[in-house]
Design a protein around this motif. Structure first.
Motif, PDB file in Angstrom:
ATOM      1  N   ASN A  54       0.862  -1.177   0.000  1.00 36.36           N
ATOM      2  CA  ASN A  54       0.000   0.000   0.000  1.00 36.36           C
ATOM      3  C   ASN A  54       0.902   1.232   0.000  1.00 36.36           C
ATOM      4  OD1 ASN A  54      -1.971   1.944   0.400  1.00 36.36           O
ATOM      5  ND2 ASN A  54      -2.569   1.229   2.422  1.00 36.36           N
ATOM      6  N   PHE A  55       0.735   2.096  -1.012  1.00 40.85           N
ATOM      7  CA  PHE A  55       1.542   3.303  -1.147  1.00 40.85           C
ATOM      8  C   PHE A  55       0.680   4.545  -0.967  1.00 40.85           C
ATOM      9  CE2 PHE A  55       3.883   0.120  -3.515  1.00 40.85           C
ATOM     10  CZ  PHE A  55       5.199   0.370  -3.166  1.00 40.85           C
ATOM     11  N   ASP A  56       1.268   5.544  -0.342  1.00 35.99           N
ATOM     12  CA  ASP A  56       0.715   6.888  -0.226  1.00 35.99           C
ATOM     13  C   ASP A  56       1.327   7.678  -1.375  1.00 35.99           C
ATOM     14  OD1 ASP A  56       0.429   9.632   0.431  1.00 35.99           O
ATOM     15  OD2 ASP A  56       1.069   9.375   2.508  1.00 35.99           O
ATOM     16  N   VAL A  57       0.517   7.996  -2.379  1.00 40.18           N
ATOM     17  CA  VAL A  57       0.960   8.781  -3.529  1.00 40.18           C
ATOM     18  C   VAL A  57       0.392  10.187  -3.307  1.00 40.18           C
ATOM     19  CG1 VAL A  57       0.910   9.005  -6.040  1.00 40.18           C
ATOM     20  CG2 VAL A  57       0.950   6.729  -4.993  1.00 40.18           C
ATOM     21  N   ARG A  58       1.212  11.045  -2.716  1.00 40.35           N
ATOM     22  CA  ARG A  58       0.744  12.357  -2.257  1.00 40.35           C
ATOM     23  C   ARG A  58       1.167  13.423  -3.262  1.00 40.35           C
ATOM     24  NH1 ARG A  58      -2.473  13.130   2.393  1.00 40.35           N
ATOM     25  NH2 ARG A  58      -1.359  11.274   3.066  1.00 40.35           N
ATOM     26  N   PHE A  59       0.191  14.103  -3.833  1.00 42.73           N
ATOM     27  CA  PHE A  59       0.457  15.112  -4.852  1.00 42.73           C
ATOM     28  C   PHE A  59       0.424  16.540  -4.323  1.00 42.73           C
ATOM     29  CE2 PHE A  59      -1.358  12.110  -8.302  1.00 42.73           C
ATOM     30  CZ  PHE A  59      -0.121  11.529  -8.488  1.00 42.73           C
ATOM     31  N   VAL A  60      -0.334  16.782  -3.257  1.00 39.39           N
ATOM     32  CA  VAL A  60      -0.548  18.135  -2.741  1.00 39.39           C
ATOM     33  C   VAL A  60      -0.211  18.152  -1.256  1.00 39.39           C
ATOM     34  CG1 VAL A  60      -2.268  19.959  -2.387  1.00 39.39           C
ATOM     35  CG2 VAL A  60      -2.375  18.529  -4.439  1.00 39.39           C
ATOM     36  N   GLN A  61       0.425  19.223  -0.812  1.00 37.29           N
ATOM     37  CA  GLN A  61       0.772  19.362   0.602  1.00 37.29           C
ATOM     38  C   GLN A  61      -0.496  19.318   1.452  1.00 37.29           C
ATOM     39  OE1 GLN A  61       3.848  19.327   1.757  1.00 37.29           O
ATOM     40  NE2 GLN A  61       3.091  19.400   3.849  1.00 37.29           N
ATOM     41  N   SER A 117      -6.823   4.707  -5.654  1.00 35.51           N
ATOM     42  CA  SER A 117      -8.045   5.356  -5.171  1.00 35.51           C
ATOM     43  C   SER A 117      -7.696   6.670  -4.492  1.00 35.51           C
ATOM     44  CB  SER A 117      -8.757   4.469  -4.154  1.00 35.51           C
ATOM     45  OG  SER A 117      -9.079   3.225  -4.718  1.00 35.51           O
ATOM     46  N   PRO A 118      -8.483   7.719  -4.758  1.00 42.50           N
ATOM     47  CA  PRO A 118      -8.165   9.017  -4.160  1.00 42.50           C
ATOM     48  C   PRO A 118      -8.452   9.069  -2.664  1.00 42.50           C
ATOM     49  CG  PRO A 118     -10.195   9.164  -5.426  1.00 42.50           C
ATOM     50  CD  PRO A 118      -9.647   7.779  -5.655  1.00 42.50           C
ATOM     51  N   PHE A 119      -7.638   9.849  -1.967  1.00 45.74           N
ATOM     52  CA  PHE A 119      -7.906  10.156  -0.564  1.00 45.74           C
ATOM     53  C   PHE A 119      -9.109  11.084  -0.507  1.00 45.74           C
ATOM     54  CE2 PHE A 119      -3.049  10.058   0.034  1.00 45.74           C
ATOM     55  CZ  PHE A 119      -3.045   8.728   0.417  1.00 45.74           C
ATOM     56  N   GLY A 120      -9.910  10.962   0.522  1.00 44.51           N
ATOM     57  CA  GLY A 120     -11.034  11.861   0.701  1.00 44.51           C
ATOM     58  C   GLY A 120     -10.612  13.318   0.840  1.00 44.51           C
ATOM     59  N   CYS A 121      -9.392  13.548   1.325  1.00 46.72           N
ATOM     60  CA  CYS A 121      -8.895  14.919   1.478  1.00 46.72           C
ATOM     61  C   CYS A 121      -8.456  15.530   0.150  1.00 46.72           C
ATOM     62  CB  CYS A 121      -7.737  14.958   2.472  1.00 46.72           C
ATOM     63  SG  CYS A 121      -6.322  13.946   1.985  1.00 46.72           S
ATOM     64  N   ARG A 122      -8.430  14.723  -0.896  1.00 42.93           N
ATOM     65  CA  ARG A 122      -8.113  15.145  -2.270  1.00 42.93           C
ATOM     66  C   ARG A 122      -6.682  15.644  -2.436  1.00 42.93           C
ATOM     67  NH1 ARG A 122     -12.026  19.307  -3.856  1.00 42.93           N
ATOM     68  NH2 ARG A 122     -12.278  19.688  -1.647  1.00 42.93           N
ATOM     69  N   THR A 123      -5.753  15.115  -1.623  1.00 43.04           N
ATOM     70  CA  THR A 123      -4.348  15.485  -1.753  1.00 43.04           C
ATOM     71  C   THR A 123      -3.516  14.402  -2.431  1.00 43.04           C
ATOM     72  OG1 THR A 123      -3.806  14.639   0.445  1.00 43.04           O
ATOM     73  CG2 THR A 123      -4.418  16.978   0.283  1.00 43.04           C
ATOM     74  N   GLY A 124      -4.122  13.264  -2.725  1.00 43.86           N
ATOM     75  CA  GLY A 124      -3.380  12.177  -3.349  1.00 43.86           C
ATOM     76  C   GLY A 124      -4.194  10.906  -3.398  1.00 43.86           C
ATOM     77  N   PHE A 125      -3.470   9.786  -3.465  1.00 41.64           N
ATOM     78  CA  PHE A 125      -4.084   8.490  -3.716  1.00 41.64           C
ATOM     79  C   PHE A 125      -3.439   7.390  -2.886  1.00 41.64           C
ATOM     80  CE2 PHE A 125      -4.670  11.013  -7.481  1.00 41.64           C
ATOM     81  CZ  PHE A 125      -5.896  10.646  -7.991  1.00 41.64           C
ATOM     82  N   HIS A 126      -4.225   6.365  -2.593  1.00 38.70           N
ATOM     83  CA  HIS A 126      -3.686   5.069  -2.177  1.00 38.70           C
ATOM     84  C   HIS A 126      -3.436   4.279  -3.445  1.00 38.70           C
ATOM     85  CE1 HIS A 126      -3.982   4.722   2.167  1.00 38.70           C
ATOM     86  NE2 HIS A 126      -5.148   5.317   2.130  1.00 38.70           N
TER      87      HIS A 126
END
Length: 157
Positions: A35-42, A75-84
């Motif tokens: 499981n990866f945290d793919v974080r695009f936005v701070q 799948s996008p995070f609910g906070c809309r900063t990235g994806f699982h």
């Protein structure tokens, strides 16, 4: 209640964009799922608008599979900063970053509406909420910042 790893992460200490291995689970037959945290936005400083995030999700769901084996789901995070990003096996973070970068380069560059999969009422639960324009602008922004191999420092950018 069980602890959820992403709720124990100090979201004020990370430096996006990055890819972070959250963890690896092993099934009863020894199969590994990463499981990866793919974080695009701070975190807590911005978010990708829903329509753009939705289009990034649909496009990456397809394009990532062209660049790395073992993708189960993104799948996008609910906070809309990235994806699982859920994958079979234990791929290296650098390989995941390369695949994500390639996917974003496609979105930012040559992608056309016909390249975005699953955008009809039959294929998508909210087919009217897409924006290729927004997806392209966010992909360009993320690529310009570089995707780190480490969540807490700018490594390999």
């Amino acid at each position: 209640m069980a602890d959820v790893e992403s709720f124990t992460l100090d979201h004020t200490a990370v430096i996006a964009p990055y890819v972070r291995l959250i963890g690896v689970e092993h099934g009863p037959k020894g199969d590994a799922i990463s499981n990866f945290d793919v974080r695009f936005v701070q975190p807590n400083e911005g978010e990708i608008p829903t329509a753009g995030l939705h289009t990034i999700e649909h496009t990456l769901a397809s394009v990532l599979r062209d660049h790395i084996d073992g993708v189960i789901d993104i799948s996008p995070f609910g906070c809309r900063t990235g994806f699982h990003l859920i994958m079979w096996g234990e791929p290296a973070v650098a390989d995941v970053v390369a695949a994500v970068r390639a996917g974003l380069e496609f979105i930012a560059g040559p992608a056309e509406w016909s390249d975005v999969p699953g955008v009809s009422a039959v294929e998508c639960g909210n087919y009217r909420d897409h924006s290729l324009h927004s997806a392209k602008e966010w992909a360009k922004r993320i690529l310009a910042q570089g995707i780190s191999l480490d969540a807490f420092s700018r490594v390999g950018v």
